[in-house]
Design an enzyme around this catalytic site. Structure first.
Site, PDB file in Angstrom:
ATOM      1  N   ASP A  27      -2.414   6.622  -5.941  1.00  0.00           N
ATOM      2  CA  ASP A  27      -2.596   5.612  -4.905  1.00  0.00           C
ATOM      3  C   ASP A  27      -2.727   4.228  -5.528  1.00  0.00           C
ATOM      4  O   ASP A  27      -3.483   4.031  -6.475  1.00  0.00           O
ATOM      5  CB  ASP A  27      -3.871   5.963  -4.112  1.00  0.00           C
ATOM      6  CG  ASP A  27      -4.140   4.994  -2.978  1.00  0.00           C
ATOM      7  OD1 ASP A  27      -3.164   4.541  -2.352  1.00  0.00           O
ATOM      8  OD2 ASP A  27      -5.320   4.691  -2.741  1.00  0.00           O
TER       9      ASP A  27
ATOM     10  N   ASP B 178       0.821  -1.202   0.000  1.00  0.00           N
ATOM     11  CA  ASP B 178       0.000   0.000   0.000  1.00  0.00           C
ATOM     12  C   ASP B 178       0.859   1.258   0.000  1.00  0.00           C
ATOM     13  O   ASP B 178       1.633   1.488   0.927  1.00  0.00           O
ATOM     14  CB  ASP B 178      -0.930  -0.007   1.214  1.00  0.00           C
ATOM     15  CG  ASP B 178      -1.902   1.165   1.195  1.00  0.00           C
ATOM     16  OD1 ASP B 178      -2.218   1.658   0.099  1.00  0.00           O
ATOM     17  OD2 ASP B 178      -2.332   1.585   2.271  1.00  0.00           O
TER      18      ASP B 178
END
Length: 886
Positions: free
Chosen positions: A323, A110
């Protein structure tokens, strides 16, 4: 609830740990397979889309809550932790191992979070995962972190019990993790998905013993954010990259870390160049990857969107985040409406809402037979870069309803670029220089091959460039060229010694001279130059090549209102280059580069000022594509100075390419293990080959003598290497060894003395004892009358030639330079004598100024000598070569 969790953790706290040790090895590198969180499930494609969009909605809400939290004046710790960790759900899984012996786990990768954590045994409250819980008792390298640890302080809200650091994160009402922050050895690769196995000790991670929620078929999380707790920050390599294959494809994606992260091997059949855009720091959310988005186009039509829609607000809300953990892109409301209206105009079909999958800009698909539909490309216009998305990267077909839908959604504030838009793009996060680079990868994730340790920071760059003669295109006669070069060489030697002496005198007590203290000023008419293309498209510029300085710089239009030195080409114009970008003050080159003076401007630009003798260069650090190559063109992104020479002369050139060992030089930025050049005879005005990487190999080309090698030395008084010192230990004229003490030529502990190999000096210069011995031997050997007996036209020793007799008819023995280790450089007559005018033969060697005692091997001594600088192994090699034959 918080007090209950802390009480339970008390029962699980292990004994006190040793202090944390950070891993900062620049040689670390590995590649891993990225697996989508739903890859091993039995969901249908429509179900997979619905799940991905639902996850995106939850994640966007969480990320926006983070921004709102940062803007709030007072927030209680429980609410803060709850919001921060909710944002940590992700889309891709990686395999790694924890402990000694290593036990493999699957974790969420992440870019939007920092904490590394997994569930640990004994587990008071844990959720299902595909692997056993990590048991610290079975590992010999597990150590709990003390409360005084800097990484404990880096937690959003750290807690402490009996001097051991504990953490508590909440994911809302039903999800949470709490445990001990500890150190452990992590192993990457070696689990069947990588050919490289890397072990990294002392990685701080959360060992969670009280957990609730859904881990999406994983055992924990690996944060790749910009904060100190992330894997990127803890390992310390300067970059990572990933390449995501087509959405819903069974082919796995790839993650490249450290030295394996480069875009040069990406299969770009379209030939699209690598583009880069700087990261933007949001002071309220410094750990996330914000970008500067200027606008959006559909095809060639720029959409009417106010750039302020993408700006970071004063309170930290808004802005644009890239992201890996969000599926689709979420656009700020005004931007989304502009995109929607643009599609409605471009696609001649009635719009509808596809409520089944939660997208609201859809069109019936396929279109009627009598309707032709052309879906335009989608373009993100970033600061200094344009990311072009083909239709398959921003439109999707919902098979359950037969609709073609925009894979984007509106959001109240802020924009998040999701992974659907990143598919079949290779993206590189250059942490050290604060840049995002990207290039299309139409054939999916490229493979990366490990090289032998120590690994380079960048792939091996192999190319050839041709050096222009210092007097190429000059109207000067051959005799005038020699005289000009001798005069300039004498001035350069004086500057070298004066600056070294001044630097040593002012810092002698500390012995920490920097490269900025002693730049060799190449601003005279004796240096070779190189024609390169700067920018996209390339703008041709002639840059002086100098082994005695490190900064690459050119004069540019940003400084056109001030004084600039005269040059042949137009000034470089960054506005004409689509790949130009300013370096922020946080970039590695700005932070570590050595300048006479530097400062950070109000708009976060790295401004510098350097002095070259009587000349002064000033500007700002930036990056752009540089195109090199005499036969095969090579385009490389480099950091450089965009500025002007406010005093002095560039002799018609536009700037300088530094080849010294300093961090800003071309050699250092490319991380090439070696480079070489072979200078054609000075009197012939021909180009000379400059070779990098694998092409810099003396044995690859025909030589006229043996290849010999000696060491490259480091000046002990200089904190960063600035010049190429070699261990000259003696001289011979023919077979006669001269009475020159080796100590008089040695590089001394205080930084004085020594010998420099310099491409920017024409003549050689020797310390007084060595020159005196050489002069005496030459006088005894050359049977010609001495002219005046003193300095003639900047030469210290000249002989009168008989009328009508050229220097080529005079026989002289070779001058031999003896180096430590037994290497001998034999210089024929034309490498140490010159004929500056008819009937005059002069020694192309002078006396080095006494203030610092540096000897210099100039470019006349190097002509028809292939010289190689092995920067990796710190070796200097040479072989006599007919340079025209290379």
């Amino acid at each position: 609830m918080a007090s209950c969790v802390l009480l339970l953790l008390i029962l699980l706290v292990p004994p006190m740990s040793l202090p944390v040790v950070h891993c900062n090895d620049d040689g670390v590198g590995f590649q891993l397979k990225l697996t989508h969180v739903d890859a091993s499930t039995s969901y249908t494609k429509p179900q997979l889309l619905i799940r991905a969009i639902a996850r995106s909605k939850a994640r966007v809400a969480a990320l926006q809550s983070v921004a709102a939290l940062a803007a709030a004046p007072v927030v209680d710790p429980i609410t803060a932790a709850r919001i921060l960790v909710t944002a940590s759900s992700g889309e891709f899984l990686v395999d790694l191992a924890i402990g000694t012996p290593p036990v493999y786990y699957t974790a969420i990768m992440d870019t939007g979070s920092d904490l590394i954590w997994t569930q640990c045994a004994p587990c008071l409250l844990c959720v299902d995962q595909p692997t056993p819980y990590f048991n610290a008792k079975n590992s010999t390298t597990y150590r709990a972190l003390p409360c005084r640890s800097p990484l404990c302080a880096a937690l959003s809200y750290p807690a402490c019990y009996q001097k051991v650091c504990v953490y508590q994160y909440y994911y809302g009402d039903t999800a949470s993790t709490a445990g001990v922050l500890a150190n452990e050895t992590f192993t990457f690769g070696g689990s069947g998905n990588s050919t490289t196995k890397v072990r990294a000790p002392n990685i701080a991670f959360g060992c969670g013993s009280i957990n609730a929620g859904d881990l999406a078929n994983s055992s924990g999380m690996v944060g790749f954010g910009r904060g100190p707790l992330s894997l990127v920050s803890q390992l310390g390599p300067s970059r990572f990259s990933y390449c995501l294959t087509s959405y819903l494809s069974p082919t796995p994606s790839r993650l490249y870390f450290g030295v394996f992260a480069n875009l040069n091997s990406t299969n770009t059949s379209s030939g699209t160049p690598v583009q880069s855009t700087p990261f933007v720091v949001n002071p309220a959310l410094p750990n996330m990857y914000f970008l500067s988005l200027k606008g959006i186009s559909l095809g060639t039509k720029r959409l009417p969107i106010d750039p302020l829609a993408f700006a970071i607000n004063d309170d930290g809300t808004g802005g644009v985040i890239i992201d890996s953990g969000t599926s689709i892109t979420w656009l700020q409301q005004d931007a989304y409406e502009a995109v929607r209206q643009g599609l409605l105009s471009a696609i001649p079909l009635p719009a509808t809402n596809d409520t089944d999958i939660g997208l609201d800009t859809c069109f019936p698909w396929p279109p009627p037979p009598n309707v032709t539909v052309t879906v335009p490309d989608f373009v993100f216009h970033f600061d200094s870069a344009n990311m072009t998305l083909p239709p398959e990267n921003y439109m999707l077909i919902a098979s359950t309803t037969g609709y073609l839908c925009l894979a984007m959604a509106p959001t109240g504030v802020g924009t998040i670029i999701g992974n659907y838009q990143q598919q079949n793009l290779h993206l590189l996060y250059d942490i050290a220089n604060s840049f995002l680079s990207f290039v299309p990868a139409p054939n999916g994730a490229p493979s990366a091959s490990p090289s032998s340790a120590p690994l380079p920071r960048r792939h091996l760059v192999d190319f050839r460039a041709d050096l222009n003669h210092p007097y190429a295109g000059s109207s000067l006669s051959r005799d005038d060229v020699f005289r000009h070069a001798a005069r300039a060489s004498k001035a350069r030697a004086a500057r070298i010694n004066a600056r070294l002496a001044r630097a040593l005198g002012s810092r002698k007590a500390r012995h920490d001279i920097s490269g900025a203290d002693v730049p060799l000023g190449p601003l005279d008419d004796q240096c070779h130059s190189l024609t390169v293309g700067i920018g996209t498209p390339p703008q041709p510029h002639t840059l002086i090549v100098d082994t005695g300085s490190d900064l690459i710089w050119t004069q540019c239009t940003l400084f056109h209102r001030g004084r600039t030195a005269r040059q042949r080409e137009p000034l470089y114009d960054p506005r004409r280059s689509s790949s130009f970008a300013f370096f922020p003050c946080s970039s590695r080159l700005c932070q570590e580069g050595q300048f006479g003076d530097k400062n950070c401007t109000d708009d976060n630009r790295c401004a510098y000022d350097d002095v070259y003798g009587s000349a002064e260069a000033a500007g700002v650090l930036a990056s752009d594509a540089f195109t090199f190559g005499a036969r095969t063109k090579v385009a490389l992104r480099l950091g450089f100075g965009c500025g002007a020479l406010s005093a002095g002369s560039l002799v018609g050139a536009s700037g300088i390419i530094g080849l010294s060992p300093g961090i800003l030089s071309l050699v250092s930025q490319l991380s090439v293990p070696r480079f070489s050049y072979c200078l054609t005879p000075f009197a012939e005005h021909k180009t000379s080959p400059l070779l990098f990487g694998a092409m810099a190999d003396l044995r690859r080309y025909r030589t006229t003598g043996p290849v010999q090698t000696t060491s490259i030395l480091k000046n002990p008084a200089m904190e960063t290497a600035a010049y190429y010192y070699v261990p000259l230990v003696g001289l011979s004229l023919g077979t006669r060894r001269l009475g020159v003490p080796a100590a008089s030529l040695a590089l001394k502990p205080d930084g004085s003395g020594g010998t420099i190999v310099d491409s920017g000096s024409t003549m050689a210069y020797l310390v007084a004892k060595a020159f005196g011995a050489l002069k005496k031997a030459v006088l005894e050997t050359v049977g010609l009358p001495v002219v005046n007996g003193t300095v003639v036209e900047d030469y210290e020793l000249c002989f009168a030639l008989p009328s009508g007799v050229p220097m080529g008819a005079v026989r002289t023995p070779p001058l031999v330079l003896h180096f430590d280790g037994g290497a001998d450089m034999a210089l024929p007559r034309d490498n140490y004598f010159q004929e500056p005018r008819a009937e005059l033969m002069c020694l192309a060697v002078g006396t080095a100024p006494e203030d610092f005692g540096v000897s210099i091997i100039g470019n006349v001594q190097q002509q028809n000598m292939h010289v190689l600088f092995d920067v990796r192994n710190q070796k200097f090699s040479f072989a006599p070569t007919k340079c025209d034959d290379i």
